[in-house]
Design an enzyme around this catalytic site. Structure first.
Site, PDB file in Angstrom:
ATOM      1  N   GLY A 170     -96.723 -13.124 -15.245  1.00 29.61           N
ATOM      2  CA  GLY A 170     -95.819 -14.224 -15.572  1.00 29.61           C
ATOM      3  C   GLY A 170     -94.387 -13.979 -15.126  1.00 29.61           C
TER       4      GLY A 170
ATOM      5  N   HIS B 153     -94.727 -14.669  -6.439  1.00 26.38           N
ATOM      6  CA  HIS B 153     -96.000 -15.132  -7.019  1.00 26.38           C
ATOM      7  C   HIS B 153     -96.446 -16.428  -6.341  1.00 26.38           C
ATOM      8  CE1 HIS B 153     -94.176 -12.936 -10.615  1.00 26.38           C
ATOM      9  NE2 HIS B 153     -95.328 -12.316 -10.470  1.00 26.38           N
TER      10      HIS B 153
ATOM     11  N   GLN C  58    -101.121  -1.241 -19.447  1.00 24.65           N
ATOM     12  CA  GLN C  58    -100.496  -0.618 -18.283  1.00 24.65           C
ATOM     13  C   GLN C  58     -99.034  -0.224 -18.539  1.00 24.65           C
ATOM     14  OE1 GLN C  58    -101.313  -4.214 -15.879  1.00 24.65           O
ATOM     15  NE2 GLN C  58     -99.292  -3.896 -14.988  1.00 24.65           N
TER      16      GLN C  58
ATOM     17  N   LYS D 117     -96.075  -5.989  -2.226  1.00 26.64           N
ATOM     18  CA  LYS D 117     -94.986  -5.403  -3.034  1.00 26.64           C
ATOM     19  C   LYS D 117     -95.494  -4.223  -3.856  1.00 26.64           C
ATOM     20  CE  LYS D 117     -91.374  -5.270  -5.863  1.00 26.64           C
ATOM     21  NZ  LYS D 117     -91.718  -5.703  -7.215  1.00 26.64           N
ATOM     22  N   ASP D 118     -96.680  -4.384  -4.462  1.00 25.37           N
ATOM     23  CA  ASP D 118     -97.294  -3.303  -5.240  1.00 25.37           C
ATOM     24  C   ASP D 118     -98.423  -2.723  -4.400  1.00 25.37           C
ATOM     25  OD1 ASP D 118     -96.036  -3.720  -8.111  1.00 25.37           O
ATOM     26  OD2 ASP D 118     -96.467  -5.695  -7.298  1.00 25.37           O
TER      27      ASP D 118
ATOM     28  N   ARG E 247     -88.715  -8.051 -12.874  1.00 21.67           N
ATOM     29  CA  ARG E 247     -87.790  -7.091 -13.504  1.00 21.67           C
ATOM     30  C   ARG E 247     -86.367  -7.185 -12.947  1.00 21.67           C
ATOM     31  NH1 ARG E 247     -92.627  -3.521 -13.910  1.00 21.67           N
ATOM     32  NH2 ARG E 247     -92.904  -3.076 -16.126  1.00 21.67           N
TER      33      ARG E 247
HETATM   34  P1  AMP Z   1     -96.715  -9.068 -11.515  1.00 22.07           P
HETATM   35  O1  AMP Z   1     -96.516 -10.374 -12.202  1.00 22.07           O
HETATM   36  O2  AMP Z   1     -95.446  -8.291 -11.304  1.00 22.07           O
HETATM   37  O3  AMP Z   1     -97.830  -8.250 -12.097  1.00 22.07           O
HETATM   38  O4  AMP Z   1     -97.175  -9.428 -10.036  1.00 22.07           O
HETATM   39  C1  AMP Z   1     -98.292 -10.254  -9.811  1.00 22.07           C
HETATM   40  C2  AMP Z   1     -98.613 -10.243  -8.349  1.00 22.07           C
HETATM   41  O5  AMP Z   1     -97.488 -10.721  -7.604  1.00 22.07           O
HETATM   42  C3  AMP Z   1     -98.909  -8.845  -7.819  1.00 22.07           C
HETATM   43  O6  AMP Z   1     -99.992  -8.905  -6.914  1.00 22.07           O
HETATM   44  C4  AMP Z   1     -97.632  -8.464  -7.120  1.00 22.07           C
HETATM   45  O7  AMP Z   1     -97.814  -7.534  -6.065  1.00 22.07           O
HETATM   46  C5  AMP Z   1     -97.175  -9.805  -6.588  1.00 22.07           C
HETATM   47  N1  AMP Z   1     -95.741  -9.797  -6.298  1.00 22.07           N
HETATM   48  C6  AMP Z   1     -94.751  -9.318  -7.086  1.00 22.07           C
HETATM   49  N2  AMP Z   1     -93.560  -9.432  -6.461  1.00 22.07           N
HETATM   50  C7  AMP Z   1     -93.803  -9.988  -5.251  1.00 22.07           C
HETATM   51  C8  AMP Z   1     -92.981 -10.354  -4.134  1.00 22.07           C
HETATM   52  N3  AMP Z   1     -91.673 -10.169  -4.134  1.00 22.07           N
HETATM   53  N4  AMP Z   1     -93.580 -10.910  -3.055  1.00 22.07           N
HETATM   54  C9  AMP Z   1     -94.931 -11.121  -3.052  1.00 22.07           C
HETATM   55  N5  AMP Z   1     -95.748 -10.784  -4.060  1.00 22.07           N
HETATM   56  C10 AMP Z   1     -95.200 -10.237  -5.150  1.00 22.07           C
END
Ligand code: AMP
Length: 282
Positions: free
Chosen positions: A31, A37, A61, A149-150, A187
């Site tokens: 979220g 996203h 996590q 990114k991850d 973040r």
């Molecule tokens: P998170 O909500 O941080 O768990 O991220 C959800 C998904 O969005 C994960 O697959 C991340 O790698 C991806 N994500 C996070 N930041 C970015 C970004 N700046 N560009 C593209 N994908 C992202």
């Protein structure tokens, strides 16, 4: 758009789509949705007929000293963004829906978790795999999109899908950045104005190193050390900044032709942890 907290309801919807022979794409998130996203949602739309987004801040996590409680939660804005981006179903379960009782099993990550974020965040990828494994079983998608990114998460989830025979194709979405190069992240909202101005330095260091490598440097160790010192002088605390092999995520001293590498860094700016990476195929 279906919005549900219920595993059963989500399953029913997906079953119905599958009866209609529609291809289901899945974008798992925690979220506080941003353009990063949304780009994954866009990619899912291109590769599937229906798109499911999950929004779940996964307690498994986060270690006790991390930001589980303060992690940004923006339910209404997220649902709005999903609607605007033509998402077909949002799965937004409670913790009790996902972890209803005592657990007796865990998934352990072997070699791929030894370095990078796995080294400094013990239990992190085990928590990620636990929830992604559950989400794959709940959503039963044909494709699932994870962000570069991850990158370590993408690699480890891809291996899980392969080794555990999940019938899902894992896609990688590119990194979406702010105009000054900072990779978007939920973040980033923790950063003060001053920290926000400094934050793109991590990407600049990675870009500099990439340029040197593309220019012919095959042993970037000293250059990496120099970039670390520069970042430290600016006030960053370095978790890691290094070159890793794409295949096994181990640090690499010398590049060889025909291989894929990841230039990756994780740093702290005040309390905020920033990560970023650049892929290099040599
Ligand atoms: P998170 O909500 O941080 O768990 O991220 C959800 C998904 O969005 C994960 O697959 C991340 O790698 C991806 N994500 C996070 N930041 C970015 C970004 N700046 N560009 C593209 N994908 C992202």
């Amino acid at each position: 758009m279906l919005v549900t907290e219920s595993i059963d309801d989500l399953r029913e919807q997906v079953k119905e789509w599958k009866r209609q022979k529609l291809k289901v794409g899945f974008v798992p998130t925690m979220g506080a949705l941003h353009e990063g996203h949304l780009s994954l949602i866009e990619l899912a739309h291109k590769r599937a007929d229906r798109v499911v987004v999950s929004i779940f801040v996964n307690p498994e996590q986060f270690s006790p000293d991390e930001d589980y409680d303060s992690y940004p939660r923006k339910r209404e804005a997220d649902l709005e963004a999903c609607k605007e981006n033509r998402v077909d179903a949002v799965f937004i379960p409670s913790v009790a829906e996902i972890y209803p009782d005592e657990d007796f099993l865990e998934i352990r990550v072997k070699g791929l978790g030894d370095h990078m974020c796995g080294a400094s965040r013990p239990g992190f990828f085990e928590g990620v795999l636990l929830v992604v494994n559950k989400l794959f079983n709940i959503v039963n998608p044909d494709i699932a999109v994870f962000g570069q990114k991850d990158i370590q998460q993408y690699r480890i989830v891809s291996r899980m899908a392969e080794e555990f025979n999940h019938d899902v194709k894992i896609l990688k979405g590119e990194i979406i950045r702010a105009n000054d190069g900072l990779a978007l992240s939920s973040r980033n909202s923790y950063l003060s104005d001053e920290e926000r101005l400094l934050a793109p330095s991590l990407y600049r260091s990675l870009k500099y190193l990439e340029k040197q490598i593309r220019g012919g440097v095959s042993e970037p160790g000293l250059l990496i050390e120099h970039q670390k010192s520069e970042l430290e002088a600016k006030g960053f605390e370095i978790d890691y900044l290094d070159l890793f092999s794409f295949k096994d995520l181990k640090p690499v001293k010398k590049l060889e032709g025909g291989r894929e590498y990841i230039l990756a860094g994780a740093v702290y700016l005040g309390e905020t942890r920033l990560i970023d990476n650049i892929l290099i195929d040599n």
